[in-house]
Write a protein that holds these residues in place. Structure first.
Motif, short mmCIF file in Angstrom:
data_model
loop_
_atom_site.label_atom_id
_atom_site.label_comp_id
_atom_site.label_asym_id
_atom_site.label_seq_id
_atom_site.Cartn_x
_atom_site.Cartn_y
_atom_site.Cartn_z
N GLY A 531 45.57 52.18 -4.76
CA GLY A 531 46.08 53.31 -5.55
C GLY A 531 47.61 53.39 -5.48
N ILE A 532 48.17 54.20 -6.33
CA ILE A 532 49.63 54.31 -6.42
C ILE A 532 50.03 55.77 -6.30
N LEU A 560 58.53 42.26 -11.71
CA LEU A 560 58.96 42.18 -13.12
C LEU A 560 57.79 42.34 -14.09
P1 ADP Z 1 54.65 42.42 -8.96
O1 ADP Z 1 53.21 42.58 -9.06
O2 ADP Z 1 55.16 41.08 -9.34
O3 ADP Z 1 55.26 42.97 -7.71
P2 ADP Z 1 54.61 44.33 -11.11
O4 ADP Z 1 55.72 44.87 -11.96
O5 ADP Z 1 53.45 43.73 -11.82
O6 ADP Z 1 55.30 43.36 -10.12
O7 ADP Z 1 54.13 45.53 -10.21
C1 ADP Z 1 55.05 46.35 -9.57
C2 ADP Z 1 54.46 47.00 -8.36
O8 ADP Z 1 53.47 47.98 -8.74
C3 ADP Z 1 53.71 46.07 -7.47
O9 ADP Z 1 54.60 45.40 -6.59
C4 ADP Z 1 52.78 47.02 -6.73
O10 ADP Z 1 53.51 47.65 -5.68
C5 ADP Z 1 52.46 48.09 -7.78
N1 ADP Z 1 51.17 47.81 -8.44
C6 ADP Z 1 51.00 47.19 -9.64
N2 ADP Z 1 49.68 47.16 -9.96
C7 ADP Z 1 49.00 47.74 -8.94
C8 ADP Z 1 47.61 48.03 -8.69
N3 ADP Z 1 46.63 47.68 -9.56
N4 ADP Z 1 47.28 48.69 -7.55
C9 ADP Z 1 48.26 49.06 -6.68
N5 ADP Z 1 49.58 48.82 -6.86
C10 ADP Z 1 49.95 48.18 -7.98
#
Ligand code: ADP
Length: 604
Positions: A531-532, A560
């Motif tokens: 989760g975020i 990115l």
């Molecule tokens: P990367 O995956 O190359 O780090 P992204 O821009 O795709 O870059 O994602 C940025 C950040 O968002 C990730 O580093 C992660 O911390 C968070 N994130 C992305 N998708 C998810 C997900 N499905 N669940 C949890 N965190 C996520």
């Protein structure tokens, strides 16, 4: 019966007197500001009460006696009383000033004085003079004169005396009324001023167009102060001179002669006002020594000017000028109003300058950012070519094209290949981003099937999910309309979202969904990962933004992917967002028009 008759007469007289006073008050009310008719009415009533036909009403200011009203006097006498005069020794006025109740005497008693002589010469024999007093101060007097050499009766004296007391009250009322009217007018003016100030204040804060603010200030202040014309000048530091910005009420000729004029600060009233930081009144422009601006002003028929400097915190900005055809100073309230307006104008000038500076800075920044994107786009390209060569040769080596490889160097070569591929992915991301930023990324629009697109992503990512033991499913509706858009970019976005979901989820499931409504379709990627947090939900769509925790760091990545996805979705008129609860997983949602319009490219 005698007693009764006396009472009746007295009552009638008292009534008449009251009516007379009331009539005087009526005159006061109907003649705003102008007391002349009031004085005429007072004298006429006083005379009619006691049956006299000739006499005067004079006011005294402590120094001069001045005629307020005259009745039934020959021209020559009226004229000699018409000149203001001082108290002279031996005159009846002197006796009143000393405190006598009244003067009642043959006119010959004062034949030594100038006016006394004139009264005798005009053929008058008896004089009755009654003072008008407030507290102990002599305010003036009323006279009754007659040719008949018979004294006035006690009754007549008493009547005139009591009317004099009333007249003082009436005069006092008139004075108060006049003051009240003046205050009311002043109040009206201040309300007008307040309106003007708020109007100007609004202009200052709502428009950054300096000219329109200054012209509002100018037009309204000329109109409000009753000036005939006005102008705004700005001060230029380069030539230490004032230059015309705006003018109101100027003739073509004046405009023409001043438009290109440089009014040097050293030899102009504007320069003087600016140096003193105070308004300057030119009550008569013709009195000033000859300079181009002064000559042009006079030639255009303006005689008076009010010059208010516009001074900022650091320097002189210019001057605000009011002009009038009639010579003379502008009233203090106009000066005060113009000073307030000047400080408002200074504010407007500063705002406009700040705005201009800001716009310039933004433009510079924009340019710098474009250069950066251009540089990145070029560099990425230059990096990819040698990197592809490295990867190609490594593959050939691993495949044994240059002879069988021993296990150990082969392992090292594979690590080179992995790191190389990672580097290539990174370069590709940077290149995409740079191209988007530089406006070089163009969409290639085509018809495509959403379910097919989803299935191809599933095929590509299934092995990754299987390797982590995750449940992996795509829920697609039976019917979906053919979509039109940049299918390759959309599939890149979906790959990225699904890739992230699998990458960050250690247990549970990843589910892809698709739906159509209102000419838009929605793609969702749901996971049961970490989760975020609320605070990160916006941020992760920014470039190089990753959530700062050990999980993310362990997974690697560039930060990115989401930034690129967001741009690609937005380029096609869509949106991307995330819903999430910490510890329960995340759902990324992409919404796109079923038919992406060509113009979306331009918007990018
Ligand atoms: P990367 O995956 O190359 O780090 P992204 O821009 O795709 O870059 O994602 C940025 C950040 O968002 C990730 O580093 C992660 O911390 C968070 N994130 C992305 N998708 C998810 C997900 N499905 N669940 C949890 N965190 C996520």
């Amino acid at each position: 019966a005698m007693e009764n008759a006396r009472l009746i007469t007295e009552t009638r007289e008292a009534l008449e007197q009251q009516t007379a006073t009331a009539e005087v008050l009526g005159v006061i009310n109907s003649s705003p500001g102008d007391l002349a008719p009031v004085f005429d009415a007072i004298l006429a009533k006083a005379h009619s009460l006691c049956g006299v036909a000739s006499g005067t009403f004079l006011l005294y200011d402590g120094e001069f006696f001045r005629v307020a009203a005259v009745r039934g006097l020959p021209e020559a006498l009226a004229e000699s009383i018409g000149q203001p005069f001082r108290l002279s020794p031996g005159s009846p006025q002197e006796r009143l000033a000393r405190g006598e109740r009244f003067v009642h005497a043959p006119t010959t008693a004062f034949a030594d004085t100038r006016i006394g002589r004139a009264v005798v010469d005009a053929g008058f024999n008896v004089l009755l003079m009654l003072p008008l007093r407030r507290d102990d101060a002599l305010l003036g007097y009323i006279t009754a004169v007659r040719r008949e050499a018979r004294p006035f009766s006690d009754k007549q004296i008493a009547l005139l005396e009591s009317f004099a007391a009333q007249a003082v009250i009436a005069m006092e009322n008139a004075r108060l009324l006049g003051e009240l009217r003046e205050r009311t007018a002043e109040l009206g003016r201040s309300v007008e001023e307040l309106k003007l100030l708020s109007e100007v204040g609004q202009a200052v804060s709502s428009t950054l167009d300096l000219r329109s603010v200054l012209s509002t200030v100018l037009t309204r202040s000329v109109a409000m102060t009753g000036a005939d014309a006005g102008a705004v000048f700005r001060h230029r530091r380069a030539d230490r001179a004032f230059h015309l910005v705006e003018a109101v009420g100027w003739s073509k000729a004046l405009l023409q002669s001043v438009r290109d004029l440089r009014v040097p600060e050293s030899e102009s009233a504007m320069g003087e006002a600016a140096a003193k930081r105070l308004p300057i009144q030119l009550a008569d422009v013709s009195r000033r020594s000859s300079y181009p601006m002064r000559d042009a002003t006079l030639a255009a028929g303006f005689r008076a000017a009010l010059i208010v400097p516009l001074v900022g915190p650091e320097r002189v900005l210019g001057a605000l000028i009011l002009m009038r055809r009639a010579a003379g100073e502008f009233p203090p309230e106009t000066v005060r109003l113009m000073q307030t307006l000047a400080s408002q104008s200074v504010l407007a000038i500063q705002n406009a300058r700040l705005f201009r500076e800001l716009a310039e800075k933004s433009e510079e920044l924009e340019l710098a950012s474009q250069h950066k994107s251009q540089f990145l786009a070029n560099m990425s390209h230059e990096l990819r070519t040698p990197l592809n060569a490295i990867l190609g040769y490594a593959e050939l080596l691993v495949d044994g094209i240059y002879g069988e490889m021993p296990e150990k160097p082969k392992g090292v070569l594979e690590r080179i290949q992995n790191n190389g591929r990672h580097l290539l992915a990174l370069i590709n991301d940077v290149l995409d981003l740079a191209k988007i930023e530089a406006g070089q990324l163009t969409l290639s629009l085509e018809d495509y099937s959403v379910p097919e697109l989803v299935r191809s992503v599933v095929t590509a990512t299934e092995p990754l999910a299987a390797a982590k033991g995750l449940k992996f499913a795509a829920l697609l509706p039976d019917e979906m309309p053919t979509a039109h858009g940049d299918a390759r970019r959309i599939s890149q976005v979906l790959l990225n979202l699904v890739g992230n979901a699998i990458k960050f989820t250690d247990a549970g499931e990843v589910e892809i969904g698709a739906a159509v409504a209102d000419g838009h379709f929605t793609l969702t990627v749901r996971d049961t990962g970490p989760g975020i947090a609320e605070a990160d939900r916006e941020r992760i769509f920014g470039e190089f933004q990753q959530i700062d925790n050990s999980n993310t760091r362990r997974q690697g990545g560039t930060g990115l992917g989401l930034a690129i996805s967001k741009r690609m979705v937005e380029m096609q008129g869509g949106t991307i967002a995330v819903e999430s609860a910490l510890g329960e997983g995340s759902t990324f949602r992409v919404t796109l028009p079923v038919h992406v319009e060509e113009r979306m490219e331009a918007a990018a």
